[in-house]
Design an enzyme around this catalytic site. Structure first.
Site, PDB file in Angstrom:
ATOM      1  N   ASP A  18     -49.565 -27.972  24.203  1.00  0.00           N
ATOM      2  CA  ASP A  18     -49.915 -27.600  25.598  1.00  0.00           C
ATOM      3  C   ASP A  18     -49.438 -28.575  26.729  1.00  0.00           C
ATOM      4  O   ASP A  18     -49.069 -29.659  26.319  1.00  0.00           O
ATOM      5  CB  ASP A  18     -51.301 -27.289  25.713  1.00  0.00           C
ATOM      6  CG  ASP A  18     -51.682 -26.681  27.248  1.00  0.00           C
ATOM      7  OD1 ASP A  18     -51.200 -25.822  27.489  1.00  0.00           O
ATOM      8  OD2 ASP A  18     -52.734 -27.144  27.671  1.00  0.00           O
ATOM      9  N   SER A  19     -49.398 -27.881  27.883  1.00  0.00           N
ATOM     10  CA  SER A  19     -48.867 -28.785  28.863  1.00  0.00           C
ATOM     11  C   SER A  19     -49.896 -29.966  29.132  1.00  0.00           C
ATOM     12  O   SER A  19     -49.635 -30.875  29.857  1.00  0.00           O
ATOM     13  CB  SER A  19     -48.682 -27.886  30.308  1.00  0.00           C
ATOM     14  OG  SER A  19     -50.006 -27.258  30.357  1.00  0.00           O
TER      15      SER A  19
ATOM     16  N   CYS B 130     -54.173 -18.164  30.700  1.00  0.00           N
ATOM     17  CA  CYS B 130     -54.036 -19.372  30.769  1.00  0.00           C
ATOM     18  C   CYS B 130     -54.909 -20.312  30.149  1.00  0.00           C
ATOM     19  O   CYS B 130     -56.280 -19.902  29.919  1.00  0.00           O
ATOM     20  CB  CYS B 130     -54.324 -19.837  32.363  1.00  0.00           C
ATOM     21  SG  CYS B 130     -54.513 -21.566  32.655  1.00  0.00           S
TER      22      CYS B 130
HETATM   23  N1  DGL Z   1     -51.645 -24.800  29.790  1.00  0.00           N
HETATM   24  C1  DGL Z   1     -51.045 -23.960  30.970  1.00  0.00           C
HETATM   25  C2  DGL Z   1     -50.987 -22.401  30.740  1.00  0.00           C
HETATM   26  O1  DGL Z   1     -51.543 -21.917  29.788  1.00  0.00           O
HETATM   27  C3  DGL Z   1     -52.096 -23.952  32.275  1.00  0.00           C
HETATM   28  C4  DGL Z   1     -51.630 -25.238  33.154  1.00  0.00           C
HETATM   29  C5  DGL Z   1     -50.344 -25.548  33.510  1.00  0.00           C
HETATM   30  O2  DGL Z   1     -50.168 -25.090  34.704  1.00  0.00           O
HETATM   31  O3  DGL Z   1     -49.843 -26.186  32.953  1.00  0.00           O
HETATM   32  O4  DGL Z   1     -50.254 -21.698  31.376  1.00  0.00           O
END
Ligand code: DGL
Length: 277
Positions: free
Chosen positions: A10-11, A184
Site C-alpha cells: 500500500d502507499s 480507500c
Molecule cells: N492507500 C490509499 C488508497 O487506498 C489511500 C491513501 C493515499 O492517498 O495514499 O487509495
C-alpha cells in the site's frame, strides 16, 4: 500446495486493514507487507507516477519469492493493476473489483456510492468495475481528499471528522444510495462515524473484506494454500520511519507489530544490490 508468502503493499499503513482481513480468513498464510510511507499519500499523485512506484514495489516483493500479490491500495490499483497484470507472471489482484462486485450484490436501489482519493475517483475505475457486473447500476462517486488524513491523525470519531463526513456524504445520500463503497484503505477505520452519518439504510462495503475473500478463493482454486504446520511469520517493510510504522500500524492491523524493516530509495538500486549479493 504452495508455502511461499503472499506479497501485499500500500502507499502506507492503510493496506494493513487488508492484511488484517487476510490474516482472519487465511490464518495459515505467510505475508510480506510493504508500506510506502516515505511517498505517502498516493491520492494526489498522477497515475504515471503511481505506476512507476508500483513496478518498483512489485520487483522488490518478487525478490522475496511471493506466490501472489495483492495491491492493497485503491489509488495504486486504479493506476496500475491492468498494466502490471499484463507485465508480470505472478497473479496480482487489486481492491477495486472485489469491492465493486460486493456493492452490486448488496444494493437494492441499484444506486451505489463510492468515496476515495482523488486518484481513485478521477480514474473512473470503480464506475467501470461496477458497470461490468451490472450496467444498470447508478454510481455516485466522490473524492474525499482529506479523509485519509483524519485517520493518519487518529481522529476517527468526534465532531470535526463527523462534520467532514456529513459534508461529503450529503449529496450521495440525497441521490438515494443504499450501499457505499469505502474506496480507500484508510476508511474502514472510519466505519463507525460513516455509519452514524449515513444511517441504517446505507450498507458499507469494505474492499478489505471482499479482497481477502477473493484471495482465499484464488488460493483454494489454484491449490496454492500454505500447508505447513508451523505458524506463519509475517514480515513488515517500510520505506519510512520504522517506529511510526510500528505504532500507527498496530491501529490498522488490530495487533502489535513486533518488528519493521526499512528499505531505502530508490528501490531499483536496492533491488540490483540484493541481486548482486
Ligand atoms: N492507500 C490509499 C488508497 O487506498 C489511500 C491513501 C493515499 O492517498 O495514499 O487509495
Amino acid at each position: 500446495m504452495d508455502n511461499r508468502p503472499i506479497g501485499i503493499f500500500d502507499s502506507g499503513l492503510g493496506g494493513l486493514t487488508v492484511v488484517k482481513e487476510i490474516a482472519n480468513q487465511l490464518p495459515n498464510e505467510e505475508i510480506i507487507y510493504f508500506g510506502d510511507t516515505a511517498r505517502f499519500p498516493y491520492g494526489p499523485r498522477s497515475s504515471v507516477e503511481i505506476r512507476g512506484f508500483v513496478f518498483e514495489i512489485i520487483d522488490f516483493l518478487l525478490l522475496h519469492d511471493v506466490k501472489f500479490i495483492v495491491i492493497a491500495c485503491n489509488s495504486a490499483s486504479a493506476a496500475a493493476l491492468e498494466v502490471v497484470q499484463q507485465y508480470y507472471n505472478v497473479p496480482i489482484i487489486g481492491v477495486i473489483e472485489p469491492g465493486a462486485r460486493a456493492a452490486v450484490q448488496a444494493t437494492r436501489s441499484r444506486r451505489v456510492g463510492v468515496i476515495g482519493t482523488q486518484a481513485t475517483i478521477s480514474s473512473g475505475s470503480y464506475i467501470g468495475a461496477i458497470k461490468v457486473v451490472d450496467a444498470g447500476v447508478q454510481v455516485h462517486s466522490l473524492a474525499c481528499p482529506d479523509l485519509a488524513d483524519f485517520v493518519e491523525r487518529n481522529e476517527i470519531t468526534g465532531p470535526r471528522v463527523e462534520r467532514a463526513i456529513q459534508w461529503y456524504l450529503d449529496p450521495l445520500i440525497r441521490a438515494g444510495i443504499d450501499s457505499l463503497i469505502l474506496g480507500c484503505t484508510h476508511y474502514p477505520l472510519l466505519s463507525e462515524t460513516i455509519s452514524k452519518v449515513a444511517g441504517d439504510g446505507v450498507k458499507l462495503i469494505s474492499s478489505a473484506k471482499e479482497t481477502a475473500r477473493e484471495l482465499k478463493e484464488f488460493l483454494i482454486r489454484k491449490d496454492n494454500l500454505r500447508q505447513e504446520k508451523v505458524p506463519p511469520i509475517s514480515r513488515f517493510v517500510s520505506s519510512g520511519d520504522e517506529d511510526v510504522f510500528r505504532e500507527l500500524g498496530a491501529r490498522f492491523l488490530g495487533r502489535e507489530i513486533e518488528s519493521v524493516d526499512r528499505i531505502s530509495f530508490p528501490l531499483q538500486e536496492r533491488v540490483a544490490g540484493i541481486e548482486k549479493g
